[in-house]
Motif scaffolding. Structure first.
Motif: not given
Ligand code: ARG
Length: 573
Positions: A459, A425, A455, A567, A562, A569
């Motif tokens: 997160q 991330s 990132g 990405i 995301l 999560p």
């Protein structure tokens, strides 16, 4: 229709009855208001006026603005209109707005953000991304192409396009001839089998050093490549082995990055179309012979440099193979749009290639180059040479170090997997947070800072929101008392959530992931502010329920954002 649009339209419809403006124009002049006390939406009347065929004289504008506000009748969505000089303000009925936004998130869930966009009918889009070269190292440009290309793929897929993701490997050409000569000299079978990418790189470095002051090696390389183009079985057998091994090790890294391709193609796969491309260009009288006997396409009419498409010795070039691949692609996957995600240094090249393709095939051919800037200073602990795997490993190690310093985190059972996710991330967000055409400086410290716009921060925001759900144990229900959410922090968060669909549209139109990334930072900051003021746990049930729906909606929005960026999560960390 999105909640914001519904509210805007209710304003526009009424205004269009009292003014000579049409609802569509009015809507385009609406902006989120910076003076929240006055209202949620503002319109600069001079802008609106300028779009009219019979505009109001400038000195009469304040009076006109005031009369529009006075004539406005509150409706189920809008509480009041007011005027300030030549600006109009409209105040939403807040509980109604909050209800529309949060219920929409609840209803759309996984498709919140793009459910309102009409689906294209059977629109096939080809996306050419990552596309490393087998005979050369994977570099920062390939990393960016992988990241931005993956975003391009996911956003098209989400919006209902039929996407064909192509990894167009650089697996052919003179460069490959050089590698083969290098392998004859320095190749080691067992090293090749255990780690093809590193070993081929080692060979690449050695042979390039040798070739630097030795023309003989280049000549041998060219001859080798010529043999390949003529179909020499031994040369082809070795080439195909290198290719397969390389694909296999790339695939495992793509897997780790959660990046997918529908096709592993490459420059080597287009051979049958090369002579076809040549013939089509010839038929259309587009070929000129250069002094040394090569063939080229003159592009002066288009203010572009002449492009060689066949060498004097008959071999093909990068350009030739791209032209052939356009033919091949339109035959195999008839497409409406072809997107090439490649560094901006190839912008001039793509202009030539697209122009020739249009001349060769069809002027309406829709090809698009999505360019991006360079990454500066990318290095790992092992040195400045970069392999994708080392980058991912270094990011993970850094996160692990940080986790080891934290009592609670050092005990976590999924530490390893979480660190890997966080590391990726960090890399992805750093890459997508500035406008893609900009160069950026690679920085481990900056990208792993949990408090900065990173990132890791996003997160954390997601995991924290999951934590609120877990700890309070409150059910998520769309039927809550919306008048409870009356604090400014709640409304700010709702407005941020409501903005997401527009952001998705904008990011799609420009294929600019930074639009989305910067929005997600704002959303996460608004969530974190709100969570300091609005307790969910141990409150009266009605209050908990309303606030829970709000935080859940914020999390779903973050999760969907995301997702578009490629990405995964994290739920707990
Ligand atoms: N392999 C090329 C490079 O590393 C990128 C290929 C991009 N795609 C294409 N169809 N030309 O520069």
């Amino acid at each position: 229709m999105t909640a914001v649009l519904k509210f805007k339209q209710s304003i526009a419809n009424q205004l269009s009855k009292h003014t000579p403006c049409n609802p569509k124009d009015i809507t385009t002049f609406m902006r989120p208001s910076k003076q929240m006390k006055e209202g949620h939406i503002s319109i600069a009347v001079p802008k609106l006026n300028a779009s009219l065929t019979d505009p109001t004289p400038k000195q009469d504008l304040p009076a006109w603005t005031q009369s529009i506000a006075d004539n406005f009748e509150p409706n189920e969505f809008i509480e009041k209109a007011s005027a300030q000089n030549t600006n109009l303000f409209f105040k939403f009925r807040e509980p109604e707005f909050i209800k529309h936004v949060l219920q929409q998130v609840y209803q759309d869930n996984k498709s919140y953000g793009w459910s309102h966009i009409p689906k294209p009918d059977n629109d096939t889009v080809l996306i050419d991304y990552s596309s490393p070269n087998i005979a050369k190292p994977f570099h920062a440009g390939h990393l960016r192409s992988t990241i931005i290309g993956n975003f391009t793929r996911i956003i098209h897929e989400s919006l209902g396009y039929n996407v064909i993701g192509i990894n167009y490997l650089g697996d052919w050409g003179k460069q490959y001839g050089l590698l083969a000569i290098g392998f004859q000299k320095y190749g080691d079978e067992s090293k090749l089998v255990s780690d093809p990418i590193h070993h081929l790189y080692e060979v690449y470095v050695k042979i390039n050093a040798d070739a630097k002051d030795n023309d003989v090696i280049y000549r041998q390389a060219n001859e080798y490549f010529k043999k390949m183009e003529e179909g020499d079985p031994t040369a082809l057998k070795q080439w195909s082995r290198f290719r397969e091994m390389s694909i296999k090790s790339y695939a495992s890294i793509y897997d780790r990055l959660n990046v997918k391709f529908d096709v592993y193609s490459g420059e080597s796969q287009v051979n049958p179309y090369i002579s076809k491309a040549h013939d089509m260009l010839d038929e259309k009288k587009l070929l000129t012979r250069t002094e040394d006997g090569a063939y080229a396409v003159d592009l002066e009419t288009y203010k572009l440099d002449k492009a060689v498409i066949r060498r004097a010795d008959g071999t093909s070039l990068y350009m030739t193979r791209d032209l052939a691949s356009v033919l091949m692609r339109s035959e195999l996957y008839p497409f409406q749009k072809g997107i090439y995600v490649v560094g901006s240094e190839q912008a001039g090249y793509f202009k030539q290639m697209f122009q020739i393709s249009k001349l060769m095939m069809d002027p309406s051919l829709n090809l698009q180059h999505i360019g991006f800037g360079r990454i500066k200073g990318m290095s790992t602990r092992k040195g400045t040479v970069v392999f994708l795997q080392d980058i991912l490993d270094t990011a993970k190690e850094r996160i692990l170090e940080y986790m080891n310093n934290d009592q609670e985190k050092s005990q976590m059972k999924d530490r390893d997997a979480i660190a890997d996710q966080l590391g990726m991330s960090a890399i992805l967000i750093q890459d997508m947070k500035s406008k893609r055409t900009k160069d950026y400086e690679f920085s481990w410290d900056r990208m792993t800072d949990a408090k900065g716009d990173t990132g890791v921060f996003l997160q954390y925001a997601h995991a924290r929101a999951c934590g609120i759900e877990r700890k309070s144990g409150t059910e998520i229900s769309p039927n809550v008392d919306f008048t409870i959410l009356k604090e400014k922090e709640a409304m700010d968060l709702v407005q941020s959530i409501a903005q997401f669909p527009e952001i998705v549209e904008a990011a799609f139109a420009s294929l600019e992931p930074s639009t989305l990334v910067n929005y997600l930072f704002k959303l996460s900051h608004a969530t974190s502010v709100a969570s300091k003021f609005l307790r969910v746990k141990d409150m009266e049930q009605d209050v908990s329920k309303a606030r829970m729906l709000l935080f859940w909606s914020a999390r779903i929005t973050l999760r969907n954002g995301l997702y578009l960026l490629g990405i995964k999560p994290i739920k707990q960390m």
